[in-house]
Design an enzyme around this catalytic site. Structure first.
Site, short mmCIF file in Angstrom:
data_model
loop_
_atom_site.label_atom_id
_atom_site.label_comp_id
_atom_site.label_asym_id
_atom_site.label_seq_id
_atom_site.Cartn_x
_atom_site.Cartn_y
_atom_site.Cartn_z
N THR A 165 -0.83 0.18 15.09
CA THR A 165 -0.74 -1.28 15.09
C THR A 165 -0.41 -1.83 13.70
OG1 THR A 165 -3.13 -1.42 14.70
CG2 THR A 165 -2.38 -1.49 16.99
N HIS A 166 0.09 -3.05 13.71
CA HIS A 166 0.27 -3.86 12.49
C HIS A 166 -0.36 -5.22 12.82
CE1 HIS A 166 2.76 -1.53 9.73
NE2 HIS A 166 3.52 -1.16 10.73
N ASP A 187 -1.78 0.58 10.67
CA ASP A 187 -0.82 0.97 9.64
C ASP A 187 -0.84 -0.03 8.49
OD1 ASP A 187 1.24 2.16 8.28
OD2 ASP A 187 2.79 1.76 9.79
N LYS A 239 -1.37 0.50 5.16
CA LYS A 239 -0.77 0.94 3.90
C LYS A 239 -1.46 0.31 2.69
CE LYS A 239 3.86 1.91 5.76
NZ LYS A 239 3.75 1.37 7.13
N ALA A 279 -2.91 -0.34 -0.90
CA ALA A 279 -2.27 0.05 -2.17
C ALA A 279 -2.87 -0.72 -3.33
CB ALA A 279 -0.77 -0.18 -2.10
N ASP A 280 -4.20 -0.76 -3.42
CA ASP A 280 -4.83 -1.51 -4.50
C ASP A 280 -6.02 -0.74 -5.03
OD1 ASP A 280 -5.42 -3.72 -6.23
OD2 ASP A 280 -4.55 -5.06 -4.72
N GLY A 291 -9.94 0.32 -5.86
CA GLY A 291 -11.00 0.60 -4.91
C GLY A 291 -11.78 -0.61 -4.45
N SER A 293 10.03 7.10 6.25
CA SER A 293 11.26 7.45 6.96
C SER A 293 12.46 6.61 6.52
CB SER A 293 11.06 7.29 8.47
OG SER A 293 10.65 5.97 8.78
N GLY A 350 8.61 3.91 17.86
CA GLY A 350 8.47 2.48 18.06
C GLY A 350 9.54 1.92 18.96
N ARG A 351 10.67 1.57 18.35
CA ARG A 351 11.74 0.90 19.10
C ARG A 351 12.29 1.74 20.24
NH1 ARG A 351 14.68 -1.41 13.74
NH2 ARG A 351 13.37 0.21 12.81
#
Length: 269
Positions: free
Chosen positions: A60-61, A95, A97, A99-100, A102, A157, A237-238
């Site tokens: 999911t997003h 999903d 991601k 990126a910061d 802790g 990807s 996905g698509r």
């Protein structure tokens, strides 16, 4: 690359979520993760109820869904999502991601409007911030008393992505710092392992026909991803959500992914 079966790996995988995932993959004969990059909550739930029997993971997003800024509507959606995961025996992978640093990812993962750690079995993170990102995310799961797992982003990807090579190697070393929480990687090929290690590799950009989308996405077939490159879970996905008959298409991908896995095991790759 591992020629071991999902069943045998399920007995020994270092992470609890990894053992659960491998067990259900073996039981359902599927290594298919459907990526529900859809902006309507009701459509997502309807789709997952339909294709649930064919998948092992739903990706999911949640932050692309235009909720009405009401925490109750988000809570209702995630409760319904969790109910479907239990009904059809699949795991939820948000999903995100991360990126910061802790302390920031702790707040993002454990709170905010989405409360991701409360409902998503799996999430993922970039290694750019350093090992503090792993520690921060793990602390949230421990404080909530929930069993969760992390995938590290080794490579993506999309064309020109900066993963792979030295970046993947350094990400792997970071993952080795916590093999009870880091379940594996988002990557395009099997990851090097030492004795006693077992990394579950989930691979986006899988399609049975298309080669790309004009925006940098690059596709590979299930056979190439699983049999040739040694990855474990295909993320589609698509190829599914864009199909007229989504249930039939999901089953087509399930069969293709499973056949590729069986060939890999038979060939001892």
């Amino acid at each position: 690359m591992s020629s071991r079966t999902y069943e045998s790996r399920a007995r020994t995988h270092p992470t609890a979520i990894g053992r659960t995932l491998l067990s259900l993959m073996a039981a359902k004969k599927t290594n298919l993760c459907v990526s529900v990059d859809i902006t309507d909550a009701a459509t997502i739930l309807s789709l997952l109820d339909a294709v649930g029997p064919s998948i092992c993971v739903a990706k999911t997003h949640i932050d692309i869904i235009p909720f009405s800024n009401s925490p109750s509507s988000i809570a209702e959606f995630t409760a319904a999502l969790s109910a479907l995961a239990e009904k059809h025996n699949f795991l939820i992978f948000e999903d995100r991601k991360f990126a910061d640093i802790g302390s920031t990812v702790k707040a993002q993962y454990g709170g905010g409007v989405y409360n991701i750690a409360k409902w998503a079995h799996i999430t993922n993170a970039h290694s750019v911030p350093g090992p503090g990102i792993v520690a921060g995310l793990k602390e949230v799961a421990e404080e909530l008393g929930v069993t969760r797992a992390l995938l590290m982003l080794g490579e993506m990807s999309s064309k020109g992505n900066l993963g792979g090579g030295e970046y993947l190697a350094k990400t792997l070393e970071m993952a080795r710092g916590d093999t009870e929480f880091v379940m594996g990687f988002i990557a395009q090929c099997a990851v090097d392992t030492r004795e006693g290690e077992d990394w579950i590799v989930m691979t986006p950009g899988v399609d049975l026909g298309r080669k790309g989308d004009g925006l940098g996405q690059q596709y590979n077939t299930p056979d190439r991803v699983v049999r040739e490159k040694g990855c474990d879970v295909i993320i589609v996905g698509r190829g599914i959500i864009g199909a007229e008959d989504k249930v039939a298409k999901a089953e087509e991908y399930r069969k293709a992914g499973w056949e590729a896995y069986e060939k890999r095991v038979a060939e001892g790759r």
